[in-house]
Design a protein around this motif. Sequence first.
Motif, PDB file in Angstrom:
ATOM      1  N   PHE A 221       0.836  -1.210   0.000  1.00 57.99           N
ATOM      2  CA  PHE A 221       0.000   0.000   0.000  1.00 57.99           C
ATOM      3  C   PHE A 221       0.867   1.255   0.000  1.00 57.99           C
ATOM      4  O   PHE A 221       0.600   2.205  -0.751  1.00 57.99           O
ATOM      5  CB  PHE A 221      -0.914   0.010   1.223  1.00 57.99           C
ATOM      6  CG  PHE A 221      -1.762   1.250   1.320  1.00 57.99           C
ATOM      7  CD1 PHE A 221      -2.940   1.366   0.588  1.00 57.99           C
ATOM      8  CD2 PHE A 221      -1.384   2.320   2.122  1.00 57.99           C
ATOM      9  CE1 PHE A 221      -3.722   2.505   0.655  1.00 57.99           C
ATOM     10  CE2 PHE A 221      -2.159   3.474   2.199  1.00 57.99           C
ATOM     11  CZ  PHE A 221      -3.325   3.558   1.461  1.00 57.99           C
ATOM     12  N   LEU A 222       1.919   1.271   0.826  1.00 61.76           N
ATOM     13  CA  LEU A 222       2.774   2.460   0.934  1.00 61.76           C
ATOM     14  C   LEU A 222       3.495   2.742  -0.383  1.00 61.76           C
ATOM     15  O   LEU A 222       3.512   3.891  -0.856  1.00 61.76           O
ATOM     16  CB  LEU A 222       3.790   2.266   2.059  1.00 61.76           C
ATOM     17  CG  LEU A 222       4.759   3.434   2.305  1.00 61.76           C
ATOM     18  CD1 LEU A 222       3.982   4.689   2.693  1.00 61.76           C
ATOM     19  CD2 LEU A 222       5.769   3.074   3.385  1.00 61.76           C
ATOM     20  N   VAL A 223       4.067   1.691  -0.995  1.00 58.10           N
ATOM     21  CA  VAL A 223       4.781   1.877  -2.258  1.00 58.10           C
ATOM     22  C   VAL A 223       3.823   2.352  -3.348  1.00 58.10           C
ATOM     23  O   VAL A 223       4.140   3.266  -4.119  1.00 58.10           O
ATOM     24  CB  VAL A 223       5.473   0.566  -2.674  1.00 58.10           C
ATOM     25  CG1 VAL A 223       6.019   0.674  -4.094  1.00 58.10           C
ATOM     26  CG2 VAL A 223       6.608   0.235  -1.716  1.00 58.10           C
ATOM     27  N   SER A 224       2.633   1.745  -3.389  1.00 61.13           N
ATOM     28  CA  SER A 224       1.650   2.141  -4.402  1.00 61.13           C
ATOM     29  C   SER A 224       1.195   3.582  -4.189  1.00 61.13           C
ATOM     30  O   SER A 224       1.036   4.347  -5.154  1.00 61.13           O
ATOM     31  CB  SER A 224       0.439   1.204  -4.349  1.00 61.13           C
ATOM     32  OG  SER A 224       0.823  -0.129  -4.631  1.00 61.13           O
ATOM     33  N   TYR A 225       0.986   3.943  -2.937  1.00 64.24           N
ATOM     34  CA  TYR A 225       0.528   5.307  -2.631  1.00 64.24           C
ATOM     35  C   TYR A 225       1.580   6.347  -3.012  1.00 64.24           C
ATOM     36  O   TYR A 225       1.258   7.372  -3.644  1.00 64.24           O
ATOM     37  CB  TYR A 225       0.200   5.412  -1.148  1.00 64.24           C
ATOM     38  CG  TYR A 225      -0.128   6.818  -0.694  1.00 64.24           C
ATOM     39  CD1 TYR A 225      -1.353   7.398  -1.002  1.00 64.24           C
ATOM     40  CD2 TYR A 225       0.801   7.571   0.024  1.00 64.24           C
ATOM     41  CE1 TYR A 225      -1.655   8.690  -0.598  1.00 64.24           C
ATOM     42  CE2 TYR A 225       0.512   8.860   0.426  1.00 64.24           C
ATOM     43  CZ  TYR A 225      -0.713   9.413   0.109  1.00 64.24           C
ATOM     44  OH  TYR A 225      -1.001  10.696   0.506  1.00 64.24           O
ATOM     45  N   LEU A 226       2.843   6.094  -2.643  1.00 62.99           N
ATOM     46  CA  LEU A 226       3.899   7.054  -2.951  1.00 62.99           C
ATOM     47  C   LEU A 226       4.127   7.166  -4.456  1.00 62.99           C
ATOM     48  O   LEU A 226       4.320   8.264  -4.987  1.00 62.99           O
ATOM     49  CB  LEU A 226       5.197   6.635  -2.252  1.00 62.99           C
ATOM     50  CG  LEU A 226       5.183   6.692  -0.714  1.00 62.99           C
ATOM     51  CD1 LEU A 226       6.507   6.190  -0.151  1.00 62.99           C
ATOM     52  CD2 LEU A 226       4.905   8.115  -0.233  1.00 62.99           C
ATOM     53  N   ASP A 227       4.091   6.022  -5.140  1.00 58.98           N
ATOM     54  CA  ASP A 227       4.254   6.041  -6.588  1.00 58.98           C
ATOM     55  C   ASP A 227       3.094   6.775  -7.249  1.00 58.98           C
ATOM     56  O   ASP A 227       3.290   7.553  -8.195  1.00 58.98           O
ATOM     57  CB  ASP A 227       4.327   4.604  -7.112  1.00 58.98           C
ATOM     58  CG  ASP A 227       4.536   4.555  -8.621  1.00 58.98           C
ATOM     59  OD1 ASP A 227       5.573   5.035  -9.091  1.00 58.98           O
ATOM     60  OD2 ASP A 227       3.646   4.036  -9.315  1.00 58.98           O
ATOM     61  N   ASN A 228       1.895   6.550  -6.739  1.00 64.25           N
ATOM     62  CA  ASN A 228       0.716   7.215  -7.287  1.00 64.25           C
ATOM     63  C   ASN A 228       0.797   8.728  -7.095  1.00 64.25           C
ATOM     64  O   ASN A 228       0.423   9.511  -7.981  1.00 64.25           O
ATOM     65  CB  ASN A 228      -0.541   6.668  -6.609  1.00 64.25           C
ATOM     66  CG  ASN A 228      -1.799   6.958  -7.395  1.00 64.25           C
ATOM     67  OD1 ASN A 228      -1.941   6.516  -8.526  1.00 64.25           O
ATOM     68  ND2 ASN A 228      -2.710   7.705  -6.810  1.00 64.25           N
ATOM     69  N   ARG A 229       1.302   9.147  -5.938  1.00 62.43           N
ATOM     70  CA  ARG A 229       1.420  10.583  -5.665  1.00 62.43           C
ATOM     71  C   ARG A 229       2.437  11.245  -6.586  1.00 62.43           C
ATOM     72  O   ARG A 229       2.228  12.370  -7.061  1.00 62.43           O
ATOM     73  CB  ARG A 229       1.827  10.796  -4.206  1.00 62.43           C
ATOM     74  CG  ARG A 229       1.693  12.237  -3.745  1.00 62.43           C
ATOM     75  CD  ARG A 229       1.861  12.369  -2.256  1.00 62.43           C
ATOM     76  NE  ARG A 229       3.209  12.055  -1.832  1.00 62.43           N
ATOM     77  CZ  ARG A 229       3.646  12.210  -0.584  1.00 62.43           C
ATOM     78  NH1 ARG A 229       2.811  12.663   0.356  1.00 62.43           N
ATOM     79  NH2 ARG A 229       4.877  11.896  -0.250  1.00 62.43           N
ATOM     80  N   ARG A 230       3.542  10.531  -6.871  1.00 67.96           N
ATOM     81  CA  ARG A 230       4.544  11.078  -7.794  1.00 67.96           C
ATOM     82  C   ARG A 230       3.967  11.200  -9.202  1.00 67.96           C
ATOM     83  O   ARG A 230       4.209  12.197  -9.904  1.00 67.96           O
ATOM     84  CB  ARG A 230       5.788  10.182  -7.804  1.00 67.96           C
ATOM     85  CG  ARG A 230       6.671  10.308  -6.574  1.00 67.96           C
ATOM     86  CD  ARG A 230       8.014   9.658  -6.800  1.00 67.96           C
ATOM     87  NE  ARG A 230       7.878   8.214  -6.980  1.00 67.96           N
ATOM     88  CZ  ARG A 230       7.973   7.338  -6.000  1.00 67.96           C
ATOM     89  NH1 ARG A 230       8.174   7.763  -4.760  1.00 67.96           N
ATOM     90  NH2 ARG A 230       7.859   6.045  -6.237  1.00 67.96           N
ATOM     91  N   ARG A 231       3.228  10.171  -9.628  1.00 62.31           N
ATOM     92  CA  ARG A 231       2.640  10.211 -10.967  1.00 62.31           C
ATOM     93  C   ARG A 231       1.609  11.339 -11.071  1.00 62.31           C
ATOM     94  O   ARG A 231       1.519  12.025 -12.088  1.00 62.31           O
ATOM     95  CB  ARG A 231       1.981   8.864 -11.278  1.00 62.31           C
ATOM     96  CG  ARG A 231       2.964   7.709 -11.365  1.00 62.31           C
ATOM     97  CD  ARG A 231       2.245   6.370 -11.502  1.00 62.31           C
ATOM     98  NE  ARG A 231       1.580   6.274 -12.781  1.00 62.31           N
ATOM     99  CZ  ARG A 231       2.138   5.804 -13.874  1.00 62.31           C
ATOM    100  NH1 ARG A 231       3.394   5.391 -13.853  1.00 62.31           N
ATOM    101  NH2 ARG A 231       1.458   5.724 -15.016  1.00 62.31           N
ATOM    102  N   LYS A 232       0.845  11.540 -10.016  1.00 58.38           N
ATOM    103  CA  LYS A 232      -0.161  12.600 -10.018  1.00 58.38           C
ATOM    104  C   LYS A 232       0.491  13.974 -10.071  1.00 58.38           C
ATOM    105  O   LYS A 232      -0.018  14.896 -10.729  1.00 58.38           O
ATOM    106  CB  LYS A 232      -1.035  12.480  -8.762  1.00 58.38           C
ATOM    107  CG  LYS A 232      -2.184  13.474  -8.715  1.00 58.38           C
ATOM    108  CD  LYS A 232      -3.026  13.247  -7.460  1.00 58.38           C
ATOM    109  CE  LYS A 232      -4.185  14.245  -7.397  1.00 58.38           C
ATOM    110  NZ  LYS A 232      -5.019  14.026  -6.177  1.00 58.38           N
TER     111      LYS A 232
END
Length: 427
Positions: A221-232
């Motif tokens: 969850f943490l890796v997905s969330y951080l990656d998602n925030r960078r992409r956004k």
Amino acid sequence: MVKGKRNTADNPRADLPTPTVEARQPHRRRVVARAVESQVTVLRRKLGAGELGLLPVVLVLVAVWISFQSLNENFLSPRNLSNLSVDIVGTGLIAVGIVFVLLLGELDLSVGSISGLAAAIFAVLNVNNGVPEWLALIIAVLAGTVAGSVQGFSFARTRVPAFVVTLAGLLTWNGLMLYILGTSGTINLDENGLVAKLTSYYFTNDAAAYGLAAVGSGAVFLVSYLDNRRRKAVGMRHRSLPAIAVRTGVLAVIAFAAAYVLNQFQGLPLALLIFLVIVAGLDIVLRRTHYGRQIYAVGGGVEAARRASLSVTRVQTAVLAVSGTMAAIGGLFLASRITSVSQGSGTGVLLLNAVAAAVIGGTSLFGGRGTTWSAVLGMLVIQSIASGMAITDTPAAVQFMITGGVLFAAAVIDALSRHSQEAHGRA
């Protein structure tokens, strides 16, 4: 203002009733429903473009498990699944190294011989010469790294195809293993030693398996969330937070179910823990580091990578070094499983199973597509077939035919997927 009273003039919404838990439920259900619908839409879009991901191998694995469970009710028993989780580790580690090589669009045929060589070096140093286990272990792994590096440098510098270089390595390292073992033939390892415990030790406390499931789910969850925030932040396509939560929730259910099954037998195997940590670490290296992006770039096109000023020679050498290292580690786990090293170590169907695991798991034969988790799922399929055949007393010949059929189907799916991606401009 009187203490304890709301100032309705300053806060016009102060007198509005607070939504009850029951009133919030429909809204939450709508959020989850939209998240699930979004995931389904993304999945349909990827499938339409030929981006199948891990879906085919998951479906094959489910079909294999259902088939053998219907033939023998002990197939999905905690004992058999626990043994299965340990049996996949040795060859699975070798298959992870194969994934790195396949990402370049190449093939390493020497991994079986390197695994046998590493096991032989460890046994001779520790058992025959009294070298401490930890030191013999390090030397054995470094031997695999050196062997892989030599092959990688030769491949990168001479431009001779990797399968030719590693075919020569297969013969060379196998001959060196036989020379090191000498006339003794077989060396038995200390059953109470460090290497033997790699596959015989279990964390019997239930908290270990459940803790691993919790930590793994949280990390996803943490890796997905951080990656998602960078992409956004850079305006790229990204998932919504509920979609990430749904995806993590599904993985958490699977992880906790696996932990429950393992705890019904002897607990969490040390071998499985080490395997998952290595796979997760290498997955981060591949997908989250500059080195990993270079591997995918070179696999996508060598000339394009050179024009982009990438050091192709260094990448190719490093990839074969990783493959050799993983082969050596895998060989030590295989020796640990049977607590011995012989002249047959690293031979037989080991190489074929390692390559098949990577391909069946979804790593492309054309390079540039695949993950370390591909090897895990592919190895699960192969070892599940072997376990099912053993538990149902089916001849080994049938096992080879079924595994070959699954491998051929995986290769066909890979080719069709690539053609579909080319048609959609994604290859």
